[in-house]
Motif scaffolding. Structure first.
Motif, PDB file in Angstrom:
ATOM      1  N   ARG A  45       0.816  -1.222   0.000  1.00 17.21           N
ATOM      2  CA  ARG A  45       0.000   0.000   0.000  1.00 17.21           C
ATOM      3  C   ARG A  45       0.848   1.269   0.000  1.00 17.21           C
ATOM      4  N   HIS A  47       1.592   3.293  -2.156  1.00 16.91           N
ATOM      5  CA  HIS A  47       0.970   4.389  -2.906  1.00 16.91           C
ATOM      6  C   HIS A  47      -0.023   5.187  -2.054  1.00 16.91           C
ATOM      7  N   GLN A  48      -0.453   4.609  -0.924  1.00 19.94           N
ATOM      8  CA  GLN A  48      -1.410   5.299  -0.045  1.00 19.94           C
ATOM      9  C   GLN A  48      -0.731   6.267   0.928  1.00 19.94           C
ATOM     10  N   LEU A  49       0.592   6.212   1.013  1.00 22.19           N
ATOM     11  CA  LEU A  49       1.317   7.128   1.894  1.00 22.19           C
ATOM     12  C   LEU A  49       1.294   8.506   1.254  1.00 22.19           C
ATOM     13  N   GLU A  50       0.529   9.386   1.886  1.00 20.86           N
ATOM     14  CA  GLU A  50       0.315  10.723   1.319  1.00 20.86           C
ATOM     15  C   GLU A  50       1.512  11.624   1.586  1.00 20.86           C
ATOM     16  N   PRO A  51       1.808  12.519   0.645  1.00 24.45           N
ATOM     17  CA  PRO A  51       2.896  13.478   0.874  1.00 24.45           C
ATOM     18  C   PRO A  51       2.611  14.288   2.141  1.00 24.45           C
ATOM     19  N   THR A  53       2.926  13.110   5.141  1.00 27.56           N
ATOM     20  CA  THR A  53       2.730  12.174   6.245  1.00 27.56           C
ATOM     21  C   THR A  53       4.077  11.545   6.588  1.00 27.56           C
ATOM     22  N   TRP A  58       3.049   6.640   9.866  1.00 22.68           N
ATOM     23  CA  TRP A  58       2.228   5.791   8.994  1.00 22.68           C
ATOM     24  C   TRP A  58       2.482   4.323   9.321  1.00 22.68           C
ATOM     25  N   GLU A 139      -3.262  10.882  14.594  1.00 26.88           N
ATOM     26  CA  GLU A 139      -3.245  10.443  13.205  1.00 26.88           C
ATOM     27  C   GLU A 139      -2.992   8.935  13.104  1.00 26.88           C
ATOM     28  N   ASP A 142      -6.096   7.265  14.349  1.00 25.55           N
ATOM     29  CA  ASP A 142      -7.287   7.741  13.644  1.00 25.55           C
ATOM     30  C   ASP A 142      -8.405   8.105  14.624  1.00 25.55           C
TER      31      ASP A 142
END
Length: 183
Positions: A45, A47-51, A53, A58, A139, A142
């Motif tokens: 995953r 690709h799910q690590l957002e810029p 973060t 994470w 974060e 969540d």
């Protein structure tokens, strides 16, 4: 982030991920499996690590959610009675513990943290041990930042109460011993 970029970054994160996994699982083998499953999940995953973060935050989140999934799979409802493995102190050295008294106190603190309810224990580990800010911990888990603050406050109160109870017991024993010696 690509899987290749994450795979280049993961080795530097492994010691902290493993220590966190050991603290939440309480077992060396579970911690090793947990880190391995979490790393695989993260690579799948990436690709799910957002810029913006933090990769470590994470990854803590992935370790936490993977552990919760494992607990659900095991049908574990309450871990509060589970024994803490004090052997982890040998694998995660504390360079600040220089005297036997400090080592005893550290062991008492670890046992007190282990007795906390799961939600409070995880917040305590993320903030006090891993050094995450309240917003980073929120974060990772969540949850709202107020929930982090509340859980941390209750955890600190519970640990304080435990040590206050121990002090009272010690004073009572000392008073009883003094009374016996004086009689």
């Amino acid at each position: 982030m690509t899987a290749a970029e994450l795979s280049a970054l993961l080795p530097s994160l492994l010691p902290r991920l493993w220590a966190f996994a050991l603290r939440i699982s309480g077992d060396q083998h579970d911690a090793e499996d947990l880190v391995q499953r979490s790393c695989v999940r993260a690579l799948e995953r990436a690709h799910q690590l957002e810029p913006g973060t933090a990769p470590l935050s994470w990854m803590f989140s992935i370790v936490q959610s993977t552990w919760l999934n494992e607990l659900r799979a095991r049908n574990v409802r309450n871990r509060a009675g589970m024994e803490w493995d004090d052997g982890f102190l040998e694998t995660v050295p504390d360079p600040a513990a220089r005297t036997p008294e400090e080592q005893v106190m550290n062991g008492q603190i670890i046992r007190a943290v282990q007795q906390l309810p799961e939600a409070q224990r995880i917040v305590m580990l993320l903030v006090a041990v891993e050094g995450l800010s309240y917003s980073e911990a929120a974060e990772v888990l969540d949850v709202p930042i107020g929930t982090i603050m509340s859980r941390l406050s209750r955890a600190r109160q519970a640990i304080g109460a435990l040590f206050n109870d121990q002090k009272k017991e010690k004073r009572a024993k000392n008073a009883e011993h003094s009374k016996e010696m004086g009689a």
